[in-house]
Design a protein around this motif. Structure first.
Motif, PDB file in Angstrom:
ATOM      1  N   LEU A 128      -8.159  57.010 -26.397  1.00 21.96           N
ATOM      2  CA  LEU A 128      -8.136  57.901 -27.564  1.00 21.96           C
ATOM      3  C   LEU A 128      -6.737  57.973 -28.160  1.00 21.96           C
ATOM      4  CD1 LEU A 128     -10.460  60.675 -26.134  1.00 21.96           C
ATOM      5  CD2 LEU A 128     -10.814  59.562 -28.347  1.00 21.96           C
ATOM      6  N   ARG A 129      -5.742  58.018 -27.272  1.00 18.18           N
ATOM      7  CA  ARG A 129      -4.353  58.083 -27.754  1.00 18.18           C
ATOM      8  C   ARG A 129      -4.007  56.834 -28.557  1.00 18.18           C
ATOM      9  NH1 ARG A 129      -1.224  59.096 -22.722  1.00 18.18           N
ATOM     10  NH2 ARG A 129      -0.441  57.005 -23.142  1.00 18.18           N
ATOM     11  N   ASP A 153      -6.141  54.905 -30.177  1.00 21.17           N
ATOM     12  CA  ASP A 153      -6.861  55.019 -31.465  1.00 21.17           C
ATOM     13  C   ASP A 153      -6.119  55.949 -32.416  1.00 21.17           C
ATOM     14  OD1 ASP A 153      -8.886  53.471 -30.509  1.00 21.17           O
ATOM     15  OD2 ASP A 153     -10.481  54.959 -30.796  1.00 21.17           O
ATOM     16  N   ALA A 154      -5.691  57.092 -31.878  1.00 25.54           N
ATOM     17  CA  ALA A 154      -5.007  58.089 -32.727  1.00 25.54           C
ATOM     18  C   ALA A 154      -3.727  57.495 -33.289  1.00 25.54           C
ATOM     19  CB  ALA A 154      -4.709  59.354 -31.926  1.00 25.54           C
ATOM     20  N   LEU A 155      -3.033  56.711 -32.461  1.00 25.16           N
ATOM     21  CA  LEU A 155      -1.802  56.071 -32.949  1.00 25.16           C
ATOM     22  C   LEU A 155      -2.125  55.165 -34.134  1.00 25.16           C
ATOM     23  CD1 LEU A 155       1.219  55.323 -32.721  1.00 25.16           C
ATOM     24  CD2 LEU A 155       0.551  53.526 -31.103  1.00 25.16           C
ATOM     25  N   GLU A 156      -3.173  54.359 -33.983  1.00 25.39           N
ATOM     26  CA  GLU A 156      -3.519  53.425 -35.078  1.00 25.39           C
ATOM     27  C   GLU A 156      -3.939  54.182 -36.336  1.00 25.39           C
ATOM     28  OE1 GLU A 156      -2.664  50.385 -34.893  1.00 25.39           O
ATOM     29  OE2 GLU A 156      -2.124  50.688 -32.801  1.00 25.39           O
ATOM     30  N   ILE A 157      -4.708  55.256 -36.156  1.00 23.71           N
ATOM     31  CA  ILE A 157      -5.180  56.023 -37.327  1.00 23.71           C
ATOM     32  C   ILE A 157      -3.994  56.745 -37.989  1.00 23.71           C
ATOM     33  CG2 ILE A 157      -6.679  57.947 -38.033  1.00 23.71           C
ATOM     34  CD1 ILE A 157      -8.668  56.911 -35.844  1.00 23.71           C
ATOM     35  N   ARG A 158      -3.062  57.244 -37.150  1.00 25.00           N
ATOM     36  CA  ARG A 158      -1.858  57.897 -37.701  1.00 25.00           C
ATOM     37  C   ARG A 158      -1.003  56.861 -38.451  1.00 25.00           C
ATOM     38  NH1 ARG A 158      -1.020  61.444 -33.959  1.00 25.00           N
ATOM     39  NH2 ARG A 158      -1.195  63.320 -35.211  1.00 25.00           N
ATOM     40  N   VAL A 159      -0.865  55.690 -37.864  1.00 27.27           N
ATOM     41  CA  VAL A 159      -0.075  54.620 -38.485  1.00 27.27           C
ATOM     42  C   VAL A 159      -0.683  54.239 -39.840  1.00 27.27           C
ATOM     43  CG1 VAL A 159       0.372  52.131 -38.283  1.00 27.27           C
ATOM     44  CG2 VAL A 159       0.972  53.662 -36.390  1.00 27.27           C
ATOM     45  N   LEU A 203     -10.155  63.891 -35.689  1.00 25.10           N
ATOM     46  CA  LEU A 203     -10.925  62.811 -36.332  1.00 25.10           C
ATOM     47  C   LEU A 203     -11.117  61.651 -35.355  1.00 25.10           C
ATOM     48  CD1 LEU A 203      -9.308  62.704 -39.904  1.00 25.10           C
ATOM     49  CD2 LEU A 203     -11.603  63.515 -39.312  1.00 25.10           C
ATOM     50  N   THR A 204     -10.075  61.344 -34.601  1.00 27.69           N
ATOM     51  CA  THR A 204     -10.158  60.254 -33.622  1.00 27.69           C
ATOM     52  C   THR A 204     -11.282  60.519 -32.632  1.00 27.69           C
ATOM     53  OG1 THR A 204      -7.782  59.881 -33.807  1.00 27.69           O
ATOM     54  CG2 THR A 204      -8.861  59.032 -31.831  1.00 27.69           C
ATOM     55  N   LEU A 205     -11.300  61.735 -32.100  1.00 21.98           N
ATOM     56  CA  LEU A 205     -12.302  62.084 -31.092  1.00 21.98           C
ATOM     57  C   LEU A 205     -13.713  62.097 -31.688  1.00 21.98           C
ATOM     58  CD1 LEU A 205     -12.620  63.038 -28.123  1.00 21.98           C
ATOM     59  CD2 LEU A 205     -12.438  65.377 -28.968  1.00 21.98           C
ATOM     60  N   LEU A 206     -13.844  62.708 -32.871  1.00 20.65           N
ATOM     61  CA  LEU A 206     -15.176  62.792 -33.493  1.00 20.65           C
ATOM     62  C   LEU A 206     -15.758  61.401 -33.713  1.00 20.65           C
ATOM     63  CD1 LEU A 206     -14.734  65.634 -36.168  1.00 20.65           C
ATOM     64  CD2 LEU A 206     -16.100  65.739 -34.081  1.00 20.65           C
TER      65      LEU A 206
END
Ligand SMILES: Cc1ncc(C[n+]2csc(CCOP(=O)(O)OP(=O)(O)O)c2C)c(N)n1
Length: 285
Positions: free
Chosen positions: A10-11, A13-19, A43-46
């Protein structure tokens, strides 16, 4: 319950979505970066584990529904949708340009995967109530998820929606307040204080939980509990940081809409990637 490996995934994924979010707004040169970065983890988790959706069939009737009531944070949602394959990642560089599929505020008539248009604050939660009520009347177990802002909670319509949801026992409605303590022109406590949020939602008949909105385990646990609720709608109040991950935005009351370019974006992105790499090194011993 999430395993260590789940949290690491998840972390990442969150990094990629934040980037993608930082890069998209840097490419355009200006945008709603603050309130986008505070909702990356939810959003990442959902989209990774919680919602029953199908990116290759965004209009699949049986899907769970999602309403981003604070529609100005569209860029974060676009990044999550592109990352999960709803549309090509290249679209992100058309944000808010003429003829784009990705206007600055979420628009269900333009973008695959957007269930509700939003941007006029206060309205999205009412739409989510309507969607959840329709599903309940149809006897469908589909969940409706909705993110509202703390500044948005200054709108009276939020509280009308709150009353309706508990009146209709909308147990399949799970809402989140992005409690980043800021709104358009400063701190909530200076503009229009919404405290005590926990007590307010409880008084409106909701099941209320309070979590760190950047902590996957806390978010996941709260959603699990909310999904088991048998007669009340759920409000998960997320303590978040507006501008999370972008040093010039964090704790800066002028972070609502900021101007920066691709060069600044690339520098921040390199630092974020280096930090994640160091963290993984430490974890792997
Ligand atoms: C009805 C309405 N009034 C005013 C605005 C202008 N506006 C856009 S964002 C914003 C602040 C919202 O604050 P919050 O919900 O806390 O969002 P965040 O700080 O998380 O970005 C305002 C006042 C709007 N979009 N809609």
């Amino acid at each position: 319950m999430l395993s260590d490996e789940d949290v690491r995934a998840l972390r990442r994924d969150a990094l990629e979505i934040r980037v993608l979010t930082i890069d998209m707004i840097g490419h355009l040169g200006k945008g709603h970066i603050g309130g986008s970065l505070s909702i990356i983890e939810i959003l990442t988790l959902l989209y990774r584990t919680v919602m029953k959706v199908n990116p290759s069939d965004p209009n699949w009737p049986e899907r769970d529904r999602f309403v981003l009531s604070k529609g100005h944070a569209g860029p974060a949602l676009y990044a999550a949708l592109a990352y999960h394959g709803y549309f090509p990642v290249e679209w992100l560089h058309t944000l808010n340009e003429g003829g784009t599929q990705l206007p600055s505020h979420a628009d269900m008539t333009r973008t695959p995967g957007i269930d509700m248009t939003a941007g006029s604050l206060g309205q999205g939660l009412s739409a989510a109530v309507g969607i959840a009520l329709a599903n309940q009347i149809d006897g469908k177990e589909r969940k409706t998820y909705c993110i509202i802002g703390d500044g948005e909670s200054n709108e009276g319509q939020i509280w009308e929606a709150g009353m309706s949801a508990s009146q209709f026992h909308l147990k399949d409605l799970i809402a989140f307040t992005d409690y980043n303590k800021m709104q358009l022109d400063g701190w909530m406590t200076d503009v229009m204080n919404v405290e005590d949020l926990n007590a307010k939602w409880l008084a409106f008949g909701w099941f209320v939980q309070r979590v760190d909105g950047h902590d996957f385990r806390q978010l996941d646990f709260a959603i699990e509990r909310a999904r088991k609720e048998q007669c009340r709608p759920s409000m998960i109040i997320m303590d978040t940081v507006k501008g999370k991950g972008l040093p010039m935005a964090e704790n800066n009351p002028a972070n609502h809409s900021m101007s920066y370019g691709s060069t600044e974006a690339s520098q921040v992105i390199s630092r974020l990637r280096a930090r994640e790499a160091r963290l993984e090194e430490v974890e792997n011993g």
